[in-house]
Design a protein around this motif. Structure first.
Motif, PDB file in Angstrom:
ATOM      1  N   LEU A   1       5.354   4.090  -9.653  1.00 21.01           N
ATOM      2  CA  LEU A   1       5.094   3.691  -8.264  1.00 21.01           C
ATOM      3  C   LEU A   1       5.153   4.911  -7.356  1.00 21.01           C
ATOM      4  O   LEU A   1       6.136   5.650  -7.348  1.00 21.01           O
ATOM      5  N   THR A   2       4.095   5.114  -6.584  1.00 24.67           N
ATOM      6  CA  THR A   2       4.042   6.195  -5.608  1.00 24.67           C
ATOM      7  C   THR A   2       3.952   5.600  -4.210  1.00 24.67           C
ATOM      8  O   THR A   2       3.095   4.750  -3.949  1.00 24.67           O
ATOM      9  N   VAL A   3       4.844   6.031  -3.330  1.00 26.84           N
ATOM     10  CA  VAL A   3       4.890   5.518  -1.962  1.00 26.84           C
ATOM     11  C   VAL A   3       4.676   6.675  -0.984  1.00 26.84           C
ATOM     12  O   VAL A   3       5.273   7.751  -1.147  1.00 26.84           O
ATOM     13  N   ASP A   4       3.828   6.459   0.015  1.00 30.88           N
ATOM     14  CA  ASP A   4       3.568   7.454   1.061  1.00 30.88           C
ATOM     15  C   ASP A   4       3.777   6.815   2.423  1.00 30.88           C
ATOM     16  O   ASP A   4       3.299   5.699   2.681  1.00 30.88           O
ATOM     17  N   LEU A   5       4.492   7.529   3.293  1.00 24.37           N
ATOM     18  CA  LEU A   5       4.734   7.078   4.657  1.00 24.37           C
ATOM     19  C   LEU A   5       4.576   8.273   5.592  1.00 24.37           C
ATOM     20  O   LEU A   5       4.910   9.397   5.209  1.00 24.37           O
TER      21      LEU A   5
ATOM     22  N   SER B   1       1.079   2.808  -4.392  1.00 17.43           N
ATOM     23  CA  SER B   1       0.154   2.817  -5.523  1.00 17.43           C
ATOM     24  C   SER B   1       0.953   2.650  -6.812  1.00 17.43           C
ATOM     25  O   SER B   1       1.935   3.364  -7.035  1.00 17.43           O
ATOM     26  N   TYR B   2       0.526   1.710  -7.658  1.00 28.72           N
ATOM     27  CA  TYR B   2       1.263   1.424  -8.896  1.00 28.72           C
ATOM     28  C   TYR B   2       0.337   1.543 -10.105  1.00 28.72           C
ATOM     29  O   TYR B   2      -0.741   0.946 -10.151  1.00 28.72           O
ATOM     30  N   LYS B   3       0.789   2.328 -11.075  1.00 30.55           N
ATOM     31  CA  LYS B   3       0.069   2.482 -12.329  1.00 30.55           C
ATOM     32  C   LYS B   3       0.695   1.565 -13.369  1.00 30.55           C
ATOM     33  O   LYS B   3       1.883   1.698 -13.696  1.00 30.55           O
ATOM     34  N   TRP B   4      -0.088   0.638 -13.882  1.00 30.69           N
ATOM     35  CA  TRP B   4       0.416  -0.405 -14.770  1.00 30.69           C
ATOM     36  C   TRP B   4       0.502   0.102 -16.213  1.00 30.69           C
ATOM     37  O   TRP B   4      -0.307  -0.240 -17.073  1.00 30.69           O
ATOM     38  N   GLY B   5       1.503   0.956 -16.449  1.00 30.06           N
ATOM     39  CA  GLY B   5       1.758   1.463 -17.799  1.00 30.06           C
ATOM     40  C   GLY B   5       0.550   2.165 -18.392  1.00 30.06           C
ATOM     41  O   GLY B   5      -0.112   2.968 -17.729  1.00 30.06           O
ATOM     42  N   ASP B   6       0.267   1.843 -19.647  1.00 30.99           N
ATOM     43  CA  ASP B   6      -0.855   2.442 -20.373  1.00 30.99           C
ATOM     44  C   ASP B   6      -2.098   1.566 -20.351  1.00 30.99           C
ATOM     45  O   ASP B   6      -3.012   1.756 -21.160  1.00 30.99           O
ATOM     46  N   SER B   7      -2.130   0.617 -19.435  1.00 30.88           N
ATOM     47  CA  SER B   7      -3.255  -0.327 -19.396  1.00 30.88           C
ATOM     48  C   SER B   7      -4.522   0.286 -18.821  1.00 30.88           C
ATOM     49  O   SER B   7      -5.601  -0.298 -18.921  1.00 30.88           O
TER      50      SER B   7
ATOM     51  N   LEU C   1      -4.893   0.617 -15.644  1.00 31.45           N
ATOM     52  CA  LEU C   1      -5.069  -0.049 -14.355  1.00 31.45           C
ATOM     53  C   LEU C   1      -4.138   0.557 -13.304  1.00 31.45           C
ATOM     54  O   LEU C   1      -2.946   0.737 -13.535  1.00 31.45           O
ATOM     55  N   THR C   2      -4.711   0.886 -12.129  1.00 27.97           N
ATOM     56  CA  THR C   2      -3.935   1.334 -10.980  1.00 27.97           C
ATOM     57  C   THR C   2      -4.337   0.510  -9.768  1.00 27.97           C
ATOM     58  O   THR C   2      -5.531   0.353  -9.485  1.00 27.97           O
ATOM     59  N   THR C   3      -3.345  -0.059  -9.087  1.00 27.62           N
ATOM     60  CA  THR C   3      -3.616  -0.832  -7.880  1.00 27.62           C
ATOM     61  C   THR C   3      -2.894  -0.195  -6.702  1.00 27.62           C
ATOM     62  O   THR C   3      -1.824   0.407  -6.859  1.00 27.62           O
ATOM     63  N   SER C   4      -3.452  -0.350  -5.510  1.00 27.29           N
ATOM     64  CA  SER C   4      -2.809   0.233  -4.328  1.00 27.29           C
ATOM     65  C   SER C   4      -3.075  -0.610  -3.093  1.00 27.29           C
ATOM     66  O   SER C   4      -4.106  -1.276  -2.971  1.00 27.29           O
ATOM     67  N   TYR C   5      -2.082  -0.561  -2.181  1.00 31.85           N
ATOM     68  CA  TYR C   5      -2.231  -1.143  -0.850  1.00 31.85           C
ATOM     69  C   TYR C   5      -1.998  -0.030   0.157  1.00 31.85           C
ATOM     70  O   TYR C   5      -1.056   0.768   0.021  1.00 31.85           O
ATOM     71  N   ASN C   6      -2.844   0.019   1.186  1.00 30.67           N
ATOM     72  CA  ASN C   6      -2.777   1.094   2.167  1.00 30.67           C
ATOM     73  C   ASN C   6      -2.920   0.530   3.574  1.00 30.67           C
ATOM     74  O   ASN C   6      -3.782  -0.319   3.833  1.00 30.67           O
ATOM     75  N   TYR C   7      -2.084   1.043   4.464  1.00 26.46           N
ATOM     76  CA  TYR C   7      -2.103   0.599   5.857  1.00 26.46           C
ATOM     77  C   TYR C   7      -2.275   1.802   6.768  1.00 26.46           C
ATOM     78  O   TYR C   7      -1.638   2.849   6.571  1.00 26.46           O
ATOM     79  N   GLY C   8      -3.128   1.658   7.771  1.00 28.25           N
ATOM     80  CA  GLY C   8      -3.310   2.706   8.757  1.00 28.25           C
ATOM     81  C   GLY C   8      -3.418   2.117  10.151  1.00 28.25           C
ATOM     82  O   GLY C   8      -4.072   1.084  10.352  1.00 28.25           O
ATOM     83  N   HIS C   9      -2.762   2.766  11.123  1.00 24.87           N
ATOM     84  CA  HIS C   9      -2.793   2.294  12.512  1.00 24.87           C
ATOM     85  C   HIS C   9      -3.052   3.475  13.433  1.00 24.87           C
ATOM     86  O   HIS C   9      -2.170   4.316  13.636  1.00 24.87           O
ATOM     87  N   LEU C  10      -4.258   3.546  13.956  1.00 27.50           N
ATOM     88  CA  LEU C  10      -4.597   4.559  14.949  1.00 27.50           C
ATOM     89  C   LEU C  10      -4.389   3.931  16.318  1.00 27.50           C
ATOM     90  O   LEU C  10      -5.166   3.069  16.748  1.00 27.50           O
ATOM     91  N   ASP C  11      -3.312   4.336  16.980  1.00 25.99           N
ATOM     92  CA  ASP C  11      -2.885   3.712  18.222  1.00 25.99           C
ATOM     93  C   ASP C  11      -4.015   3.645  19.245  1.00 25.99           C
ATOM     94  O   ASP C  11      -4.761   4.613  19.443  1.00 25.99           O
ATOM     95  N   GLU C  12      -4.157   2.484  19.878  1.00 30.36           N
ATOM     96  CA  GLU C  12      -5.178   2.233  20.905  1.00 30.36           C
ATOM     97  C   GLU C  12      -6.599   2.268  20.339  1.00 30.36           C
ATOM     98  O   GLU C  12      -7.563   2.397  21.095  1.00 30.36           O
TER      99      GLU C  12
END
Length: 418
Positions: A171-175, A212-218, A220-231
């Motif tokens: 699992l990789t997390v970016d903030l 972003s999560y890499k599902w072992g040796d399958s 498969l990689t899935t990710s959710y990403n959020y972005g907020h550009l104010d105004e």
């Protein structure tokens, strides 16, 4: 020894950081340091024809040289490790004139002439605890919500803070938050703005979060990403990437993308973007088919100057991302290493878009071809040569016909310094 201002800047920054660190802690800081100088020689030629424009306004032809000096330190010893990264940028005009600007490589002055050169220096301070790293300063993040462009002599950069964490296996997390933007053709920094957003404002707040999560040796990689550009806008992006091995030298890659963008403040944003790209690879050959669907009242929004995270974001047209536009892509790649010529690659693709515009009958298409070779040995090892050719035919939002033909020739070389 390098004599350029950017080289001296990196050296002084490194020296200053070293003096601030106790001698016992400097070992890993210096031992793990890396530095390189990348050089890009870029020739750009475009013929831009649009109904209603004079012929003399159609030509864009410029030649420039870029230097990118990168320094990356190690971390000091201890529970919390500290370090310093730095990037020095220098762009030099080789050929241009007021009637041939528009390549996006160098700043254009009020007199219509490009500057003779531009330069910038950006330090990045970093701290590491366990498998988490905080960076503050000059950043080049690479996330679906913010993809700085690197398609000219110098890369786009930002200022801000970014935390990257890999504490949980796979699992990789970016903030983080970005506060300023420096375009690929500008040396200075400005507040951030948005492309494809009406009613938005310049801002110093772009907040992002990604998992972003890499599902072992399958495969498969899935990710959710959020972005907020104010105004300006809020954006949610989901990505599924899967590689299926079929047999030796044979695989099927699936890339599925969904983005939902909504307004923030007084801006007008309402977009849903669905994209899918399927690529079958066999012994050096790759065959790709892609489809992209825009729905909602507005086009796909993204930070000005960046690349859009869309399967049909290609060389000339801005992403085939107008409101309600449907587009498909056919692509072919070949790696000549399969026939005993390592370093030589070829790519060609065709993208067709339709059903957009005021009357819903707009159409556009683009055809691109890349040929690249990287020398594999000898005194010129790692010298790269790339020729990019593209043609676009379509309409503006006002219905005017547009025809664009482009050629780009890039010679690049990266020299390791540490």
């Amino acid at each position: 020894m390098l004599k350029t201002p950017i080289a001296r800047g990196v050296a002084l920054a490194t020296l200053g950081a070293s003096l601030a660190i106790p001698s016992m802690a400097q070992a890993e800081f210096l031992k793990d340091s890396k530095a390189s100088l990348e050089m890009r020689n870029f020739y750009f030629n475009a013929d831009n024809r649009q109904s209603g424009l004079a012929s003399e306004d159609s030509k864009s032809e410029e030649w420039a040289q870029g230097f990118i000096l990168r320094y990356e330190s190690g971390f000091t010893e201890g529970t919390v490790g500290f370090g310093l990264d730095a990037i020095g940028l220098l762009g030099v005009k080789l050929d241009s004139s007021p009637d041939r600007t528009g390549s996006g490589m160098l700043p254009v002055g009020s007199d219509g002439r490009t500057d003779d050169d531009m330069s910038a220096f950006g330090p990045t301070f970093k701290a590491r605890i366990s498998k988490s790293t905080l960076k503050v300063g000059t950043l080049i993040p690479k996330l679906p919500t913010v993809l700085p462009t690197d398609s000219r002599i110098l890369p786009q950069t930002f200022r801000g803070a970014h935390i990257n964490s890999g504490e949980i296996k796979n699992l990789t997390v970016d903030l983080g938050r970005l506060t300023e933007n420096s375009l690929r053709s500008e040396a200075g920094y400005e507040d951030l703005t948005a492309t494809n957003v009406s009613g938005g404002k310049a801002t110093d707040k772009f907040d992002f979060a990604s998992a972003s999560y890499k599902w072992g040796d399958s495969g498969l990689t899935t990710s959710y990403n959020y972005g907020h550009l104010d105004e300006n806008y809020k954006q949610h992006i989901v990505n599924l990437l899967h590689v299926l091995p079929i047999s030796e030298g044979q695989s099927l890659k699936t890339d599925l993308r969904y983005a939902r963008s909504t307004e923030d403040g007084n801006a007008n944003v309402d977009n849903k973007a669905i994209g899918a790209m399927f690529t079958y690879s066999l012994s050096g050959h790759s065959f790709g088919l892609g489809y992209q669907d825009m729905s909602g009242d507005t086009a796909y929004p993204y930070i000005t100057g960046t690349d859009a995270f869309l399967v049909n974001y290609v060389m000339i047209d801005p992403a085939f991302a107008d409101a309600d536009e449907k587009s498909w892509q056919a692509r072919y790649d070949y790696n000549f290493a399969a026939m005993g010529i390592p370093g030589l690659t070829f790519m060609t693709r065709y993208v067709k878009g339709e059903d957009f515009g005021a009357n819903g009958n707009g159409e556009e298409w683009e055809r691109d071809t890349d040929i690249a070779y990287v020398i594999q040995g000898g005194p010129l090892k790692n010298l790269g040569i790339k020729w990019r050719n593209g043609s676009y035919r379509g309409e503006t939002a006002a219905g005017a016909d547009r025809e664009i033909d482009q050629n780009r020739l890039i010679v690049s070389y990266t020299l390791p310094l540490l």
